[in-house]
Scaffold this active site. Structure first.
Site, PDB file in Angstrom:
ATOM      1  N   GLU A 144       0.897  -1.162   0.000  1.00 18.63           N
ATOM      2  CA  GLU A 144       0.000   0.000   0.000  1.00 18.63           C
ATOM      3  C   GLU A 144       0.931   1.205   0.000  1.00 18.63           C
ATOM      4  O   GLU A 144       1.253   1.751   1.041  1.00 18.63           O
ATOM      5  CB  GLU A 144      -0.893  -0.029   1.237  1.00 18.63           C
ATOM      6  CG  GLU A 144      -2.164   0.749   1.073  1.00 18.63           C
ATOM      7  CD  GLU A 144      -2.032   2.223   1.390  1.00 18.63           C
ATOM      8  OE1 GLU A 144      -1.192   2.889   0.758  1.00 18.63           O
ATOM      9  OE2 GLU A 144      -2.784   2.695   2.247  1.00 18.63           O
ATOM     10  N   GLU A 153       4.628   8.332  -4.220  1.00 25.84           N
ATOM     11  CA  GLU A 153       5.417   7.852  -3.087  1.00 25.84           C
ATOM     12  C   GLU A 153       6.431   6.805  -3.518  1.00 25.84           C
ATOM     13  O   GLU A 153       6.982   6.093  -2.683  1.00 25.84           O
ATOM     14  CB  GLU A 153       4.500   7.307  -1.983  1.00 25.84           C
ATOM     15  CG  GLU A 153       3.977   8.421  -1.104  1.00 25.84           C
ATOM     16  CD  GLU A 153       2.891   8.005  -0.126  1.00 25.84           C
ATOM     17  OE1 GLU A 153       2.723   6.798   0.132  1.00 25.84           O
ATOM     18  OE2 GLU A 153       2.176   8.904   0.358  1.00 25.84           O
TER      19      GLU A 153
END
Ligand code: SAH
Length: 697
Positions: A144, A153
């Site tokens: 995740e 990210e």
């Protein structure tokens, strides 16, 4: 370890050396982290659990052992789900040490220590082998690692590496695939975050129109993502020009390439209009069938399904390099370009009688560079600031106030960053106008922008930029004149919390010697306002979770609580509340005032009192904001704009962040018999410029 960080105090402007233990950074990171928000995201958690169970079952059905690699384990949640689903072993990788430590504790508390090995490393440092971190490659990859832009990210390089070194070929991946969707829209409101619109000023000698320079008109802006709670954008604020289109997908169960690339789709506008904005969001399929789908689609896309509120994944607003008029049903190509971490968009029209040659031309056109601001305005002004400068209502208030105070012999100094007030003051007839932009002096060189600005509006030599900080102002900067009108919005780019703009007061104090005895200061004063609210959703980001899908995560709750209380007095945090609906439980009240006609006093300003909770609801916290009193009856609020009293719904200034102070415990005001339940003490330390507050319920 102690570190010294030098920084200019955002309120007082003075340079200070802060001694910070490394603990401070940890605590800040945890206190402001999204872990609580993720643990409260029921929709996400349930779907991950379903996807993980299905993946473990598929592996088991093949008669294999289920070996899980969980990259970015955080609290260890997804590994615990895998272990409960029957996985034989999980490698839980977490790069952030305090989280890795928390994961060890949580895994132990939930009785999974023999099934889950927490490894405090970045995944690209993990070694597979008999003496390595992992005994063997995994056959289930769980992660995740997504942000609102999906890849911001670093998900792509992490997956690329994991497929090369850490997982088996043909592994199961949860999520299995991600898809990015786009929709082309026209929106004056969102376009006003990128482009400066002409500003109309009624002057003595006729209407003046302030125009942005041409460099600004054609500037692609900055590459940083604009992520917002699109569900708070009313449908009247934009008009959709295309259907929702799939832009690209990433299959996480196959080798992933992170190298820069582009994707192109054909679009046919559903109506004619001005293409300005690409709205974008993504969904993830937890399994190959696509039956377990977690979507960030905004409210108008699937109006029937219940929306899960979350702040860790929102929606993106991309600004096209230029506004493009488009016709209904004409053929358009939308290109998404991406590098390892970010995405940007470009729109092209298909040419008449398209053939092979045009295709080549298109190919050459699409490889556009990531947007880099050439005009400097996008570096000087962030998106909310563009919106604020474009707010005609606000500009009108300043014009009205300036008109009241300016005279033909006025010597005017404006202290604010990247402000248009000096131009307004000039148009409104001030004799001499100077400006100072204290916090931008070393950060970017705004002068070229101003030169271009002045040139585009024939204002060269009309407005002087003083390149000095207020305390270094000399009579020669002012042509040996005294300042008769001192103005500020005030706005400073270093401000994070509303009261940081009180820097104007400190700057005003520093230039005192240069002020005429009958000087007018605009704004003449400011006030701090406060209201107790119940948030519809924002409370989740700081609220303990207890158990999450049956796993005890109280260790995480405690850790967040410790970090929030790390400093003796809790701090308020900035949030743009137009994105976070709340209802008022008390009347808004003025708690402190700051008199700009006088210098900053030596003593602290403090106040105590109580707030009556007049409406039923949960008191999640207090919201604080500043109001500036420009002239006798003209004020600007950076916070509350309107309160609809029957329901207590609040309308907030859409360009500003307000300060939110979350109470450590929540009270339900309906069970209160005494309506004066919340007492407060607020102290503004004039030396440090800090506001400390304490609330008792
Ligand atoms: N898996 C948890 C937490 C997700 S947040 C959950 O779903 O609730 C993402 C976490 O991944 C963060 O804690 C971050 O520190 C960590 N992280 C991101 N990239 C990483 C990498 N390449 N290797 C190890 N940890 C990583």
């Amino acid at each position: 370890m102690k570190t010294f960080c030098g920084r200019a105090n955002p309120t007082t402007g003075s340079m200070e050396w802060l001694e910070e233990g490394e603990d401070y950074d940890y605590h800040q990171e945890i206190a402001r982290s999204r872990y609580a928000d993720m643990l409260h995201d029921k929709d996400r958690n349930v779907k991950y659990y379903q996807g993980i169970r299905a993946a473990v079952n598929r592996v088991k059905e093949r008669g294999e052992k289920a070996i899980v690699l969980d990259i970015g384990t955080g609290t260890g949640l997804l590994s615990m789900m895998a272990a409960s689903a029957g996985a034989d072993f999980c490698y839980a990788i977490e790069v952030f040490k305090p989280m890795a430590n928390a994961a060890v504790k949580i895994v132990e508390k939930n009785g999974f220590s023999d099934k889950i090995k927490v490894i405090n490393k970045h995944s690209t440092e993990v070694i597979v082998g008999p003496d390595g971190d992992m005994q063997c490659r995994a056959n289930i990859l769980v992660t995740e690692l997504f942000d609102t832009e999906l890849i911001g990210e670093g998900a792509l390089p992490t997956y690329e590496h994991a497929h090369k070194y850490l997982v088996q070929e043909g592994c199961e991946a949860v999520p299995h695939r991600a898809t990015v969707y786009v929709q082309l829209v026209e929106s004056r409101r969102m376009w006003s975050w990128k482009k400066l619109f002409p500003i109309h000023v009624e002057a003595e000698d006729g209407e003046k129109i302030l125009l942005p320079p041409s460099e600004m008109e054609n500037c692609p802006g900055v590459p940083s993502v604009c992520d917002i709670q699109l569900n708070q954008m009313p449908s009247s604020d934009f008009s959709t020009l295309s259907d929702v289109v799939k832009m690209f997908s990433v299959d996480f169960s196959k080798p992933v390439q992170s190298a820069s690339t582009y994707y192109r789709v054909q679009l046919e506008p559903v109506k004619s209009g001005k293409a300005q904005i690409v709205l974008s969001w993504w969904d993830i399929d937890m399994d190959p069938s696509g039956m377990i789908n977690c979507s960030m689609a905004p409210y108008w896309v699937k109006p029937t399904s219940a929306l899960q509120w979350r702040d860790h994944w929102m929606q993106c607003v991309y600004f096209l390099p230029r506004e493009e008029p488009v016709l209904q049903a004409e053929k358009l190509y939308l290109t998404a370009c991406r590098d390892e971490y970010s995405v940007w968009y470009n729109l092209q029209k298909a040419r008449e009688g398209e053939n092979g040659a045009d295709e080549e031309e298109l190919e050459a056109d699409v490889r556009v560079e990531s947007p880099v601001c050439r005009c400097r305005a996008h570096v000087l002004w962030n998106r909310p600031r563009f919106g604020e400068l474009n707010d005609q209502n606000r500009t009108r208030q300043y014009i009205k106030s300036l008109r009241k105070v300016l005279k033909t012999d006025s010597v005017c100094l404006c202290i604010s960053d990247g402000s248009l007030l000096p131009v307004l003051a000039h148009y409104l007839g001030a004799k001499q106008v100077q400006c100072m932009q204290p916090s931008r002096i070393d950060l970017c060189h705004p002068h070229e922008l101003w030169q271009a600005f002045f040139k585009a509006n024939n204002l060269e030599d009309k407005i002087k930029i003083i390149e000095a900080r207020p305390e270094l102002l000399k009579p020669s900067h002012l042509e040996d004149k005294k300042i008769s009108v001192l103005v500020g919005e005030p706005f400073f780019t270093t401000s994070l919390l509303p009261w940081h703009n009180l820097y104007f007061w400190y700057a005003r104090t520093a230039v005192s010697a240069h002020l005429a005895s009958n000087v007018t200061v605009l704004p003449q004063s400011a006030s701090l306002h406060m209201m107790v609210v119940e948030f519809q959703d924002l409370w989740r980001i700081r609220s303990p979770c207890g158990t999450c899908e049956g796993f005890d995560v109280r260790t995480m709750d405690d850790m967040i609580k410790d970090s929030l209380n790390f400093r003796e007095s809790k701090e308020a945090e900035p949030h743009p509340l137009w994105e976070y609906p709340c209802k008022s439980l008390s009347e808004p009240q003025e708690v402190l005032t700051f008199d700009f006609t006088k210098t900053v006093p030596q003593h602290c300003l403090s106040t105590e009192g109580s707030v009556k909770l007049l409406w039923k609801g949960k008191s999640h916290g207090a919201v604080l904001w500043m109001e500036y009193h420009l002239a006798a009856d003209i004020s600007i609020s950076t916070g509350l704009m309107q309160l609809s009293n029957e329901k207590g719904n609040c309308e907030w200034n859409p360009h500003c962040k307000q300060a939110v102070y979350f109470f450590s415990s929540v009270i339900e005001s309906e069970i209160l018999s005494d309506p004066t339940a919340v007492t407060y003490a607020i102290n503004f330390d004039t030396k440090t410029g800090e506001i400390a507050m304490d609330f008792k319920l």
